[in-house]
Design a protein around this motif. Structure first.
Motif, short mmCIF file in Angstrom:
data_model
loop_
_atom_site.label_atom_id
_atom_site.label_comp_id
_atom_site.label_asym_id
_atom_site.label_seq_id
_atom_site.Cartn_x
_atom_site.Cartn_y
_atom_site.Cartn_z
N SER A 62 92.71 -20.39 40.33
CA SER A 62 93.85 -21.57 40.51
C SER A 62 95.08 -20.80 41.35
CB SER A 62 93.96 -21.35 39.14
OG SER A 62 93.05 -22.19 38.17
N ALA A 63 95.15 -19.78 41.15
CA ALA A 63 96.66 -19.14 41.81
C ALA A 63 96.72 -19.47 42.90
CB ALA A 63 96.87 -17.98 41.32
N TYR A 64 96.26 -19.50 43.65
CA TYR A 64 95.41 -20.13 44.96
C TYR A 64 95.45 -21.03 45.22
CZ TYR A 64 94.25 -21.28 49.55
OH TYR A 64 94.04 -20.90 50.90
N ILE A 65 95.07 -21.86 44.45
CA ILE A 65 95.22 -23.64 44.80
C ILE A 65 97.47 -23.47 44.17
CG2 ILE A 65 94.92 -25.35 43.45
CD1 ILE A 65 92.67 -24.83 42.83
N ASP A 66 97.80 -23.13 43.43
CA ASP A 66 98.98 -23.42 42.72
C ASP A 66 100.44 -22.81 43.88
OD1 ASP A 66 101.09 -24.11 41.14
OD2 ASP A 66 101.68 -22.30 41.24
N MET A 67 99.92 -21.13 44.73
CA MET A 67 100.51 -21.14 45.11
C MET A 67 99.64 -20.97 46.97
SD MET A 67 102.39 -18.56 42.76
CE MET A 67 100.36 -18.04 41.40
N LYS A 68 99.09 -20.70 47.40
CA LYS A 68 98.40 -20.11 48.18
C LYS A 68 98.67 -18.64 48.41
CE LYS A 68 97.03 -24.67 49.55
NZ LYS A 68 95.71 -25.24 49.22
N GLU A 69 99.14 -18.16 49.60
CA GLU A 69 99.19 -16.64 50.16
C GLU A 69 100.13 -16.05 49.44
OE1 GLU A 69 101.04 -18.32 53.59
OE2 GLU A 69 99.25 -19.63 52.90
N GLU A 70 100.66 -16.86 49.04
CA GLU A 70 102.04 -16.06 47.74
C GLU A 70 102.01 -15.82 46.49
OE1 GLU A 70 105.39 -18.85 47.35
OE2 GLU A 70 105.41 -18.77 49.62
N MET A 71 100.45 -16.29 46.11
CA MET A 71 100.34 -15.62 44.60
C MET A 71 99.32 -14.26 44.83
SD MET A 71 96.36 -15.09 44.98
CE MET A 71 95.09 -15.35 45.94
N LEU A 72 99.39 -13.81 46.14
CA LEU A 72 99.58 -12.37 46.16
C LEU A 72 100.23 -11.24 45.40
CD1 LEU A 72 97.71 -12.39 49.64
CD2 LEU A 72 96.27 -11.79 47.81
N ASP A 73 101.55 -12.21 45.81
CA ASP A 73 102.82 -11.04 45.44
C ASP A 73 102.50 -11.38 43.68
OD1 ASP A 73 103.76 -10.66 47.67
OD2 ASP A 73 105.18 -12.26 47.30
N LYS A 74 101.69 -11.62 42.81
CA LYS A 74 102.00 -11.78 41.53
C LYS A 74 100.64 -11.07 41.42
CE LYS A 74 104.70 -15.52 40.13
NZ LYS A 74 105.37 -15.85 39.65
N LEU A 75 99.44 -10.43 42.08
CA LEU A 75 97.85 -9.80 41.45
C LEU A 75 98.68 -8.36 40.81
CD1 LEU A 75 95.73 -11.05 43.81
CD2 LEU A 75 96.39 -12.12 41.69
N VAL A 76 98.07 -7.76 40.09
CA VAL A 76 97.62 -6.37 39.43
C VAL A 76 96.28 -6.11 39.28
CG1 VAL A 76 97.91 -4.80 37.89
CG2 VAL A 76 100.23 -7.07 38.26
N GLY A 77 95.36 -5.78 39.99
CA GLY A 77 94.01 -5.44 39.98
C GLY A 77 93.94 -4.75 41.52
N MET A 78 92.05 -4.94 41.27
CA MET A 78 91.54 -4.27 42.30
C MET A 78 90.30 -5.52 42.95
SD MET A 78 88.66 -1.84 40.35
CE MET A 78 87.77 -2.83 39.23
#
Length: 616
Positions: free
Chosen positions: A105-121
């Protein structure tokens, strides 16, 4: 968590074989996800998935579809609940409780910009049917792997490259990678030991559209000392990371050695879950066993400690399986112990916490302390340093010679990461394919230039080298492959984006002093971690190959080197001479012999395609 494979088709050459091919390459990573399997096959892309069920066991099946997008995802998003709420506030609806749906869903909403939001592996692939594009990314540290090959007809991806080998027209050895491996003990950067198999690098994403693949970097590992980080800051960020890493719908355990890193995790985890189980390994040989320390730590924390002792026979028997699991050869003997530990833990839990990354982030390696001992030489003029270096080189092997050589050899000419096996001159003796352009200092040159441009001090430069070489190439590779080989998920709370963002601001004295490493980290957990651990000197993950190579293991190594079809690649006589000198006690050649042996065993399995077994 899982594993996946994918093929993006540039043409219709394999149209009738899509289903058979994707199933075949997906079955090769069964161990990564024995709980479930799934497929998505369209005109342009095929996706295959193996699931180890961790979060939302009933509804987290993959490939996961939402709207016109379909995803396969390996890993965990630790801030998914926060992201889920942000997306719900934007009007997104959710039909599962999984982090998978949040990520898509984050990708659908923000495309590659969602990567800046992720905390994880994570590593993942997303097929966008409307855009006819395939998007993918790998986490900022490289905790989760992602391999690919590109041909005229297709681009294929996999969590482990054993899935891709049979898609190669030729199993051509990467000569650069082999030369790197002999010094670094693993292939460096995007390269693997096969010329045509590459890695997506940590902190990178890619997009394929109209048969063209573009790779971009989205996150830079960098440091900036601000002198304002406190031990309370360190405690809080690590506590929060461990707490988020314990979110699971299945039982979570923790590895526990005799060191401070795993003890910190066990101490905090036991506060969150007093019933948590800890797991420790030993080898029954003095100097290679910290089971007593681990047991004392567990007792003081009031948690259960499950211990195993690995014998030489067990170790030998598993070696071919370990090499198959690793894909590329890795000359780190501790990988085998990690596999045994993971296999034992998998009898009790599906998720286990481990202390990888603390040394790189907080200044934990003993070699970082050499800055203080070499400091008197670091500012002398180059011409004087050069003269002293030449004098030291001409000296006999007496006390002080190695010190002078280190002190007068620039860091970039000798430090290539936390472990170095062979010097360039030794590689030239071993390899029949030696290329002077592949010297190890040429491999790290760009990283050193970046560190210099950023103005990093001596210790931070060493950290920067390790973060870009040793951490993804050795530490995280063996962590993923050995745990997944036992069908268990390894989580590394120190390698959290928020932890790194804090730790990169540490000053030199907060990292290392002349006598101590991880200074501020230790201070932050005084009174929480038992005293017998807090100030303990780092031992690492010792494995007794030095001893065993003089026993039965040496016989196995000798036979493997002699039998492997590598005469045109390796100087076998030189390799056997190193082993003989080790057995006679002339020199401790254990790591050098092991490096050559692991390549020979890898060559038998992956290049010669032999079914090697060590019945012992």
């Amino acid at each position: 968590m899982c594993g996946y494979v994918s093929i993006y088709y540039k043409n219709n050459k394999y149209a009738s074989l899509k289903e058979d091919v994707i199933e075949d390459i997906n079955n090769k990573i069964f161990h990564r996800g024995p709980d479930d399997v799934g497929y998505f096959i369209s005109e342009k892309v095929s996706l295959g998935f193996r699931r180890l069920s961790i979060i939302d066991v009933d509804n987290g099946k993959q490939p996961f579809n939402k709207g016109n997008t379909t995803m396969v995802f390996n890993g965990e998003i630790y801030n998914y609940l926060k992201l889920r709420q942000e997306l719900k506030n934007k009007g997104y609806l959710f039909y599962t409780d999984s982090d998978t749906e949040v990520l898509l869903s984050a990708y659908i909403d923000m495309k590659e910009e969602m990567l800046d939001k992720l905390v994880g592996m994570y590593s993942f692939l997303i097929w966008d049917e409307e855009d006819k594009s395939l998007f993918g990314a790998r986490d900022i540290f490289g905790i989760k792997p992602l391999y690919y090959i590109e041909t005229e007809d297709f681009i294929a991806f996999a969590s482990e490259y054993k899935s891709l080998v049979n898609l190669l027209d030729n199993r051509n050895l990467n000569k650069l990678s082999l030369q790197q491996y002999l010094s670094f003990q693993y292939p460096v950067g995007e390269n693997t030991m096969f010329k045509d198999i590459k890695k997506i690098m940590p902190g990178h994403y890619f997009k394929i559209k109209d048969n063209k693949m573009i790779i971009e970097k989205y996150y830079d590992i960098n440091y900036k000392s601000n002198e304002s980080v406190t031990k309370e800051d360190v405690y809080n960020v690590i506590y929060n990371s461990i707490k988020s890493h314990m979110v699971s719908d299945v039982e979570v355990g923790t590895f526990l050695s005799g060191g401070v890193d795993s003890s910190i995790i066990a101490a905090i985890a036991s506060k969150i879950n007093p019933d948590i189980k800890s797991f420790s390994i030993g080898f029954g040989i003095d100097g290679y066993d910290e089971l007593d320390i681990a047991k004392e730590t567990a007792d003081r924390l009031g948690i259960e400690n499950i211990q195993i002792n690995v014998t030489q026979d067990q170790y030998i028997r598993e070696l071919p399986n370990i090499v198959r699991l690793l894909d590329d050869p890795l000359a780190d003997p501790s990988a085998i112990g990690l596999y045994f530990l993971s296999r034992e833990a998998s009898k009790y839990v599906k998720v286990v916490l481990s202390g990888e990354g603390a040394d790189e982030l907080f200044g934990g390696y003993n070699i970082y302390k050499e800055y203080y001992s070499l400091k008197p030489f670091l500012n002398i003029p180059d011409r004087i340093s050069s003269v002293i270096n030449k004098m030291a080189n001409s000296m006999p092997n007496i006390k002080g010679k190695n010190y002078l050589l280190r002190a007068t050899t620039p860091l970039r000419q000798r430090y290539i990461g936390n472990a170095k096996i062979f010097e360039n001159k030794d590689v030239e003796n071993i390899l029949r394919l030696y290329n002077s352009e592949y010297k190890y200092e040429n491999i790290t040159k760009d990283i050193y230039n970046e560190a210099e441009n950023m103005g990093y001090d001596y210790v931070t430069t060493m950290q920067y080298i390790d973060m870009n070489t040793w951490l993804p190439g050795d530490i995280l590779l063996k962590g993923d492959k050995m745990s997944m080989g036992a069908s268990i998920e390894l989580r590394v709370p120190f390698l959290d984006k928020n932890v790194f963002e804090l730790s990169k601001g540490l000053s030199l004295k907060q990292k290392v002093t002349k006598k101590q490493s991880k200074v501020l980290l230790r201070e932050a957990f005084e009174g929480i971690v038992p005293d017998h651990v807090v100030q303990k000197r780092k031992l690492g993950f010792p494995t007794p190959i030095r001893v065993w190579l003089k026993e039965e293991l040496g016989d196995v190594v000798r036979k493997t080197i002699k039998d492997a079809d590598v005469e045109q690649i390796i100087n076998k006589e030189y390799a056997i001479e190193l082993l003989d000198d080790h057995i006679r006690g002339v020199a401790d050649n254990s790591r050098k012999v092991w490096t050559i042996f692991m390549f020979c065993l890898w060559h038998q399995i992956f290049v010669e395609n032999l079914s090697v077994e060590f019945a012992h």
